[in-house]
Write an enzyme that holds these catalytic residues in place. Sequence first.
Site, PDB file in Angstrom:
ATOM      1  N   GLU A 147      10.907  73.293  15.873  1.00 17.85           N
ATOM      2  CA  GLU A 147      11.197  72.909  14.489  1.00 17.85           C
ATOM      3  C   GLU A 147      11.093  71.395  14.428  1.00 17.85           C
ATOM      4  O   GLU A 147      11.775  70.681  15.167  1.00 17.85           O
ATOM      5  CB  GLU A 147      12.595  73.341  14.042  1.00 17.85           C
ATOM      6  CG  GLU A 147      12.851  72.983  12.585  1.00 17.85           C
ATOM      7  CD  GLU A 147      14.309  72.707  12.270  1.00 17.85           C
ATOM      8  OE1 GLU A 147      14.572  72.218  11.152  1.00 17.85           O
ATOM      9  OE2 GLU A 147      15.172  72.946  13.123  1.00 17.85           O
ATOM     10  N   CYS A 181      17.341  66.197   8.949  1.00 15.35           N
ATOM     11  CA  CYS A 181      15.922  66.554   8.911  1.00 15.35           C
ATOM     12  C   CYS A 181      15.520  67.055   7.528  1.00 15.35           C
ATOM     13  O   CYS A 181      14.336  67.057   7.191  1.00 15.35           O
ATOM     14  CB  CYS A 181      15.600  67.589   9.988  1.00 15.35           C
ATOM     15  SG  CYS A 181      16.806  68.917  10.130  1.00 15.35           S
TER      16      CYS A 181
END
Length: 330
Positions: A147, A181
Amino acid sequence: VDFCRYYAAGARKDFSEPERMPGPTGEANQVALHGRGVFACISPWNFPLAIFTGQVTAALAAGNAVLAKPAEQTPLIAARAVDILHRAGVPGDVLNFLPGGGETVGAPLVADPGISGVSFTGSVETARTINRALAERSGPIAPLIAETGGQNAMIVDSTALPEQVVDDVVTSAFRSAGQRCSALRVLFLQDDVSERVIRMLKGAMAELTVGDPALLATDVGPVIDRDAQEMLENHARRIDRDGTLLARTPLADSCGQGTFFAPAAYLIDRLDQLEGEVFGPILHVISYAADRLDGVIEAVNGTGFGLTLGIHSRVGETQRYIQERVKAGN
């Protein structure tokens, strides 16, 4: 699915034995669930407990042994999590704690042929490096579960409520010092409302307090380390030449010591002025004409990666139009 169904019903099933499935005459099909071997779990510093624990427990639940390597900035909370898991019954030879830097620990770990798979959360560049290292190894192909970041955007049209837009922008772009993020990096404002929203944004940014996160009055704390601070300062100097500073939150004298960076908002012309994700409290604002929505969508998709997308519109058709076309995970 079978595994979940049995455990949801409170039953237990031995998945170590293959389950025979009916097939054509003379053919036997078997389904077997088992671990791959040893997984390397490499986690980031910005969610030092949640992502670290999520990677480790997922690999363990799938039947693997784990070498857990936290980010070099946050080893203590990871060490505490591993200690709790050991005391809860996870054997020490099944879960191993491996702190250290990326070059000294992470790179040799990924290159080791004994690693059967890698779970990674972090930058796009590091994920690509890991992917290449795994591809160059001899032996069985090891999977990479990665990710990475994204050029997170928010698209605001003329029907949006400016107060709600500004509240969401400040929360997403500047809380946690922009170090999530999922944080907002690029705000697209329809030019019919851009002047009003920018005026309100300037006022909201002037009210933010940067300082010690242990104090209740603080809105924005420091960035993670000196390297992050220098990266943000370098980007600000570059964007000062290529863009227009809209607002910058003032820093108190108490911020003289530490890695503090004042939240900033810049007006830029195009998304391709940004070379990549800027991980910190810097917001980039782009104004667009109402008939150029497709161009905005094309620009967002053109970055090649997207983690989150925000939409502020009170027109359901517009919401659906954007949602169906922008390539973003959330």
